[in-house]
Design a protein around this motif. Structure first.
Motif, mmCIF file in Angstrom:
data_model
loop_
_atom_site.group_PDB
_atom_site.id
_atom_site.type_symbol
_atom_site.label_atom_id
_atom_site.label_comp_id
_atom_site.label_asym_id
_atom_site.label_seq_id
_atom_site.Cartn_x
_atom_site.Cartn_y
_atom_site.Cartn_z
ATOM 1 N N GLY A 64 0.798 -1.237 0.000
ATOM 2 C CA GLY A 64 0.000 0.000 0.000
ATOM 3 C C GLY A 64 0.820 1.271 0.000
ATOM 4 O O GLY A 64 0.327 2.339 0.401
ATOM 5 N N ALA A 65 2.062 1.206 -0.436
ATOM 6 C CA ALA A 65 2.908 2.407 -0.437
ATOM 7 C C ALA A 65 2.469 3.384 -1.519
ATOM 8 O O ALA A 65 1.987 2.979 -2.580
ATOM 9 C CB ALA A 65 4.366 2.009 -0.669
ATOM 10 N N ASP A 66 2.658 4.684 -1.221
ATOM 11 C CA ASP A 66 2.391 5.697 -2.247
ATOM 12 C C ASP A 66 3.676 6.397 -2.688
ATOM 13 O O ASP A 66 3.664 7.215 -3.599
ATOM 14 C CB ASP A 66 1.357 6.726 -1.758
ATOM 15 C CG ASP A 66 1.735 7.330 -0.419
ATOM 16 O OD1 ASP A 66 2.935 7.545 -0.183
ATOM 17 O OD2 ASP A 66 0.825 7.579 0.410
ATOM 18 N N ALA A 84 12.027 6.122 -12.264
ATOM 19 C CA ALA A 84 11.285 5.809 -13.498
ATOM 20 C C ALA A 84 10.151 4.815 -13.217
ATOM 21 O O ALA A 84 9.045 4.948 -13.757
ATOM 22 C CB ALA A 84 12.240 5.228 -14.537
ATOM 23 N N ALA A 85 10.419 3.830 -12.344
ATOM 24 C CA ALA A 85 9.371 2.861 -11.988
ATOM 25 C C ALA A 85 8.246 3.562 -11.243
ATOM 26 O O ALA A 85 7.059 3.280 -11.465
ATOM 27 C CB ALA A 85 9.966 1.734 -11.139
ATOM 28 N N ALA A 86 8.622 4.511 -10.363
ATOM 29 C CA ALA A 86 7.599 5.266 -9.625
ATOM 30 C C ALA A 86 6.726 6.047 -10.604
ATOM 31 O O ALA A 86 5.492 6.049 -10.492
ATOM 32 C CB ALA A 86 8.269 6.209 -8.626
ATOM 33 N N VAL A 87 7.355 6.692 -11.574
ATOM 34 C CA VAL A 87 6.610 7.455 -12.587
ATOM 35 C C VAL A 87 5.645 6.515 -13.299
ATOM 36 O O VAL A 87 4.454 6.819 -13.463
ATOM 37 C CB VAL A 87 7.584 8.117 -13.599
ATOM 38 C CG1 VAL A 87 6.820 8.686 -14.782
ATOM 39 C CG2 VAL A 87 8.402 9.211 -12.916
ATOM 40 N N ARG A 88 6.156 5.355 -13.703
ATOM 41 C CA ARG A 88 5.325 4.391 -14.435
ATOM 42 C C ARG A 88 4.104 3.950 -13.615
ATOM 43 O O ARG A 88 3.026 3.692 -14.144
ATOM 44 C CB ARG A 88 6.186 3.178 -14.802
ATOM 45 C CG ARG A 88 5.454 2.054 -15.496
ATOM 46 C CD ARG A 88 5.092 2.405 -16.927
ATOM 47 N NE ARG A 88 6.276 2.401 -17.773
ATOM 48 C CZ ARG A 88 6.745 1.303 -18.392
ATOM 49 N NH1 ARG A 88 6.119 0.178 -18.266
ATOM 50 N NH2 ARG A 88 7.821 1.381 -19.129
ATOM 51 N N GLU A 89 4.299 3.848 -12.288
ATOM 52 C CA GLU A 89 3.228 3.344 -11.422
ATOM 53 C C GLU A 89 2.371 4.443 -10.816
ATOM 54 O O GLU A 89 1.468 4.165 -10.029
ATOM 55 C CB GLU A 89 3.838 2.508 -10.280
ATOM 56 C CG GLU A 89 4.689 1.339 -10.728
ATOM 57 C CD GLU A 89 3.866 0.192 -11.326
ATOM 58 O OE1 GLU A 89 2.613 0.296 -11.392
ATOM 59 O OE2 GLU A 89 4.481 -0.821 -11.716
#
Ligand SMILES: Cc1ncc(COP(=O)(O)O)c(C=O)c1O
Length: 334
Positions: A64-66, A84-89
């Motif tokens: 449940g992380a944001d 980049a993974a954070a952006v994608r998600e």
């Protein structure tokens, strides 16, 4: 490994190619050399962290992380790919960077430029000997107070979750060699935070493969790096329930190619980067793959492989850092 047991996000379509490096093999008069193009993995500019992040980010989402929080050097490929993974998600991302000996340059290019372009929510710079974990925990606590939930990813994405990405890579290599009918005797890779090497060894163990993994150190001495890989290999094996004895002899880390230290150039690295560019048109980086290739070249020249051996060089990415070091590669008088 049973992939169904581990949740995974997918950031790459299909397998990364394995290409034969005929011109390089000929130039070195050595074994048959191939390259696994993990520099072509998905997310911004590819590289080995993409595989680790497929499992780490799946775990973050499950919890449940944001926000993703991670750390590294100013030219960290891992920070670029986590962001980049954070952006994608659709997640936020905060970075802790260690100040280089030469001081922090807020206008530094390469990966550092991409931290800004990809929209890091916060960049916290700490002294070179600062405690990165403590700094990340501080950021996580501050987010908690705001009612947000952070997922902290250790340096290099190297823990037993991140290593699953390289277990999956070993599986992929085994499948690809099954199709060609020629298994690899050795895989040669750069080794730093150890998740790539530990994951590969665990993956080959799970497949009962005879392929041996040789790590080329980018920072530490041999004994320290081998102990680090062994510790993570045990943790990974326990996580996936790998049975069978883990012999310390399964771990080999070469430390003759580090030079004066992490990210500091060597003549052998410069020769290796130039040789791969000029024989195969493939770009390496000055911090990881350049030194790993210098290791492969050095081992070939020392006669450590036979002509019949099949060696797979793992290209772990990192090319954005190449553009921060033009002085190393610009040819004068041209
Ligand atoms: C391009 C590149 N290659 C290799 C490595 C080393 O991999 P590991 O940290 O899993 O040992 C890194 C780590 O940052 C990297 O960025």
């Amino acid at each position: 490994m049973n992939p169904i047991r581990y949740e995974r996000r997918q950031y790459t379509t299909g397998n990364t190619p394995i290409e034969k490096l005929d011109r390089l093999s000929k130039a070195l008069g050595g074994p048959t050399i191939s390259i696994k193009r993990d520099d072509l993995l998905g997310l911004t500019a590819g590289g080995n962290k993409t595989r680790k992040l497929e499992y780490l980010v799946a775990d973050a989402i499950k919890q449940g992380a944001d926000t993703l929080i991670t750390c590294g050097a100013v030219q960290s490929n891992h920070c670029r790919l986590t962001l980049a993974a954070a952006v994608r998600e659709g997640l936020a991302c905060q970075l802790v960077l260690t100040e280089p000996e030469t001081g922090y340059n807020p206008l530094a290019s390469g990966n550092h430029l991409l931290f800004h372009l990809l929209g890091a929510e916060k960049i916290k710079v700490i002294p070179s000997d600062g405690d990165m974990l403590a700094a990340m925990e501080e950021l996580a606590q501050a987010l908690k107070k705001e009612g947000r939930k952070a997922y902290v990813i250790p340096v290099g994405g190297s823990n037993e979750v991140g290593s699953l990405g390289y277990m999956a890579c070993a599986e992929e290599i085994e499948q690809q060699t099954w199709e060609t009918g020629t298994p690899f005797d050795y895989v040669v890779t750069a080794t730093g935070s150890a998740g790539t090497q530990a994951g590969l060894i665990a993956g080959f163990m799970a497949r009962q493969s005879n392929t041996k993994v040789i790590g080329v150190n980018v920072s530490r001495d041999r004994a320290t790096q081998e102990a680090k890989v062994l510790e993570l290999l045990h943790a990974t094996a326990e996580t996936v329930g790998l049975t069978g004895e883990i012999l310390p002899s399964a771990i080999r880390c070469e430390d003759q190619y580090v030079g004066p230290g992490y990210a500091l150039p060597t003549d052998e690295m410069i020769e290796a980067v130039q040789l791969l560019a000029r024989t195969e048109g493939i770009l390496l980086d000055p911090v990881y793959t350049g030194k790993a290739m210098a290791g492969l070249i050095g081992m070939i020249r020392q006669g450590q492989f036979t002509k019949e051996d099949h060696v797979l060089f793992l290209h772990t990415g990192g090319s954005p850092a190449l553009y921060t070091a033009p002085h190393l590669f610009l040819s004068e008088n041209k």
